[in-house]
Write a protein that holds these residues in place. Structure first.
Motif, PDB file in Angstrom:
ATOM      1  N   ALA A  13       0.804  -1.135   0.030  1.00  0.00           N
ATOM      2  CA  ALA A  13      -0.128   0.106   0.136  1.00  0.00           C
ATOM      3  C   ALA A  13       0.868   1.345   0.012  1.00  0.00           C
ATOM      4  O   ALA A  13       0.521   2.265  -0.598  1.00  0.00           O
ATOM      5  CB  ALA A  13      -0.880  -0.265   1.176  1.00  0.00           C
ATOM      6  N   GLU A  14       1.920   1.258   1.089  1.00  0.00           N
ATOM      7  CA  GLU A  14       2.754   2.266   0.752  1.00  0.00           C
ATOM      8  C   GLU A  14       3.462   2.709  -0.464  1.00  0.00           C
ATOM      9  O   GLU A  14       3.381   3.716  -1.074  1.00  0.00           O
ATOM     10  CB  GLU A  14       3.889   2.474   1.810  1.00  0.00           C
ATOM     11  CG  GLU A  14       4.842   3.394   1.974  1.00  0.00           C
ATOM     12  CD  GLU A  14       6.166   3.155   2.860  1.00  0.00           C
ATOM     13  OE1 GLU A  14       7.059   3.751   2.360  1.00  0.00           O
ATOM     14  OE2 GLU A  14       5.964   2.238   3.897  1.00  0.00           O
ATOM     15  N   ARG A  15       3.862   1.680  -1.434  1.00  0.00           N
ATOM     16  CA  ARG A  15       4.487   1.877  -2.541  1.00  0.00           C
ATOM     17  C   ARG A  15       3.342   2.185  -3.567  1.00  0.00           C
ATOM     18  O   ARG A  15       3.759   3.446  -4.315  1.00  0.00           O
ATOM     19  CB  ARG A  15       5.075   0.595  -3.175  1.00  0.00           C
ATOM     20  CG  ARG A  15       5.591   0.502  -4.391  1.00  0.00           C
ATOM     21  CD  ARG A  15       6.177  -0.848  -4.885  1.00  0.00           C
ATOM     22  NE  ARG A  15       5.227  -1.865  -4.862  1.00  0.00           N
ATOM     23  CZ  ARG A  15       4.419  -1.997  -5.820  1.00  0.00           C
ATOM     24  NH1 ARG A  15       4.181  -1.328  -6.765  1.00  0.00           N
ATOM     25  NH2 ARG A  15       3.626  -3.148  -5.573  1.00  0.00           N
ATOM     26  N   LEU A  16       2.318   1.941  -3.589  1.00  0.00           N
ATOM     27  CA  LEU A  16       0.948   2.113  -4.464  1.00  0.00           C
ATOM     28  C   LEU A  16       0.467   3.648  -4.226  1.00  0.00           C
ATOM     29  O   LEU A  16       0.290   4.256  -5.246  1.00  0.00           O
ATOM     30  CB  LEU A  16       0.109   0.963  -4.416  1.00  0.00           C
ATOM     31  CG  LEU A  16       0.234  -0.296  -5.077  1.00  0.00           C
ATOM     32  CD1 LEU A  16      -0.501  -1.024  -4.866  1.00  0.00           C
ATOM     33  CD2 LEU A  16       0.848  -0.157  -6.582  1.00  0.00           C
ATOM     34  N   GLU A  20       1.215   6.139  -6.825  1.00  0.00           N
ATOM     35  CA  GLU A  20      -0.081   6.382  -7.809  1.00  0.00           C
ATOM     36  C   GLU A  20      -1.196   7.376  -7.183  1.00  0.00           C
ATOM     37  O   GLU A  20      -2.026   7.692  -7.983  1.00  0.00           O
ATOM     38  CB  GLU A  20      -0.692   4.808  -8.021  1.00  0.00           C
ATOM     39  CG  GLU A  20       0.071   4.180  -8.912  1.00  0.00           C
ATOM     40  CD  GLU A  20      -0.574   2.763  -9.098  1.00  0.00           C
ATOM     41  OE1 GLU A  20      -1.522   2.511  -8.669  1.00  0.00           O
ATOM     42  OE2 GLU A  20       0.073   1.882  -9.603  1.00  0.00           O
ATOM     43  N   GLY A  21      -0.801   7.512  -5.737  1.00  0.00           N
ATOM     44  CA  GLY A  21      -1.995   8.451  -5.228  1.00  0.00           C
ATOM     45  C   GLY A  21      -2.836   7.673  -4.292  1.00  0.00           C
ATOM     46  O   GLY A  21      -3.228   6.594  -4.373  1.00  0.00           O
ATOM     47  N   PHE A  22      -3.364   8.228  -3.431  1.00  0.00           N
ATOM     48  CA  PHE A  22      -4.115   7.765  -2.124  1.00  0.00           C
ATOM     49  C   PHE A  22      -5.523   7.259  -2.898  1.00  0.00           C
ATOM     50  O   PHE A  22      -5.942   6.129  -2.642  1.00  0.00           O
ATOM     51  CB  PHE A  22      -4.518   8.302  -1.009  1.00  0.00           C
ATOM     52  CG  PHE A  22      -3.165   8.733  -0.180  1.00  0.00           C
ATOM     53  CD1 PHE A  22      -2.456   7.798   0.505  1.00  0.00           C
ATOM     54  CD2 PHE A  22      -2.328   9.732  -0.430  1.00  0.00           C
ATOM     55  CE1 PHE A  22      -1.228   7.792   1.339  1.00  0.00           C
ATOM     56  CE2 PHE A  22      -1.059  10.075   0.159  1.00  0.00           C
ATOM     57  CZ  PHE A  22      -0.592   9.057   0.958  1.00  0.00           C
ATOM     58  N   ALA A  50      -8.191   3.485   7.469  1.00  0.00           N
ATOM     59  CA  ALA A  50      -7.131   2.880   8.532  1.00  0.00           C
ATOM     60  C   ALA A  50      -6.046   2.574   7.876  1.00  0.00           C
ATOM     61  O   ALA A  50      -4.905   2.674   8.420  1.00  0.00           O
ATOM     62  CB  ALA A  50      -7.918   1.737   9.036  1.00  0.00           C
ATOM     63  N   LEU A  51      -5.956   2.046   6.645  1.00  0.00           N
ATOM     64  CA  LEU A  51      -4.800   1.451   6.157  1.00  0.00           C
ATOM     65  C   LEU A  51      -3.895   2.699   5.732  1.00  0.00           C
ATOM     66  O   LEU A  51      -2.724   2.441   5.761  1.00  0.00           O
ATOM     67  CB  LEU A  51      -4.935   0.695   4.888  1.00  0.00           C
ATOM     68  CG  LEU A  51      -3.959   0.267   3.958  1.00  0.00           C
ATOM     69  CD1 LEU A  51      -2.842  -0.742   4.683  1.00  0.00           C
ATOM     70  CD2 LEU A  51      -4.649  -0.221   2.692  1.00  0.00           C
ATOM     71  N   CYS A  99       7.503  14.158  -0.910  1.00  0.00           N
ATOM     72  CA  CYS A  99       7.122  13.789   0.507  1.00  0.00           C
ATOM     73  C   CYS A  99       5.479  13.059   0.434  1.00  0.00           C
ATOM     74  O   CYS A  99       4.715  13.690   0.120  1.00  0.00           O
ATOM     75  CB  CYS A  99       7.216  14.993   1.430  1.00  0.00           C
ATOM     76  SG  CYS A  99       6.484  14.275   3.112  1.00  0.00           S
ATOM     77  N   ILE A 100       5.481  11.861   0.939  1.00  0.00           N
ATOM     78  CA  ILE A 100       4.088  11.260   1.036  1.00  0.00           C
ATOM     79  C   ILE A 100       3.302  11.934   1.953  1.00  0.00           C
ATOM     80  O   ILE A 100       2.038  12.024   1.827  1.00  0.00           O
ATOM     81  CB  ILE A 100       4.396   9.776   1.263  1.00  0.00           C
ATOM     82  CG1 ILE A 100       3.122   8.888   1.103  1.00  0.00           C
ATOM     83  CG2 ILE A 100       4.840   9.572   2.878  1.00  0.00           C
ATOM     84  CD1 ILE A 100       3.079   7.337   1.163  1.00  0.00           C
TER      85      ILE A 100
END
Length: 188
Positions: A13-16, A20-22, A50-51, A99-100
């Motif tokens: 999930a972090e990578r995607l 690609e955006g949340f 939550a993820l 920055c994420i």
């Protein structure tokens, strides 16, 4: 040792989310890329939000641990510079597209006060870390200097995307060095 399903989901999930955006990354995309079923995700996370929160928290904890290690290893009077260098290493290794947390603040400002608050709290923690380092180094105008260093580093998060990693980090370091030299010249 193989990663747990939870860790596998977080990493995927972090990578995607980062690439690609949340909002553009759906649950189906995450579970397919992680090689798990949807129910596995919901056994670990109550919702996509939550993820997202867990991803941001885990990434921030890794970042802060890298800063803490750098600060702890710094020679006397060099804690601030150690944090700057650790930030540069993090950018080069983990944040080449910016920055994420800033991405999360932008995407969730109008959609989730909780996610937005989590990201802004992480940024405040970074600023506080710089306030501690600058004070530890005994530099003049500690609060103002920490805020200015924070602004430079936040700018570097975007600059490396536009200018490239090498130029962005080189220019960031030049500005930081100038700020530190000015503070040292004013320090009694």
């Amino acid at each position: 040792m193989p990663a747990s399903k939870r860790d596998q989901l977080l990493a995927t999930a972090e990578r995607l989310f980062y690439e690609e955006g949340f909002h553009a990354t759906g649950i189906d995309r995450i579970v397919a890329a992680a090689g798990v079923v949807r129910m596995t995700l919901y056994n670990h996370f109550d919702s996509k939000e939550a993820l997202v929160a867990a991803v941001l928290q885990a990434r921030h904890e890794r970042f802060m641990a890298s800063l803490e290690a750098a600060s702890a290893a710094a020679l006397p009077g060099e804690a601030t510079l150690a944090l700057v260098e650790a930030h540069g290493r993090w950018l080069a290794q983990c944040s080449q597209q910016g920055c994420i947390l800033v991405k999360a603040m932008g995407e969730f400002a109008g959609h989730s006060a909780e996610i937005h608050a989590l990201a802004t709290a992480a940024k405040r923690e970074l600023l506080a870390r710089f306030e501690v380092a600058v004070a530890r180094d005994g530099l003049a105008h500690a609060t103002d200097l920490a805020r200015r260093l924070f602004l430079v580093l936040e700018g570097s998060n975007t600059a490396v995307v536009l200018l490239g990693m090498r130029a962005g980090l080189t220019d960031t370091r030049a500005v930081v060095d100038a700020l530190l030299a000015a503070a040292r010249s004013e320090t009694p």
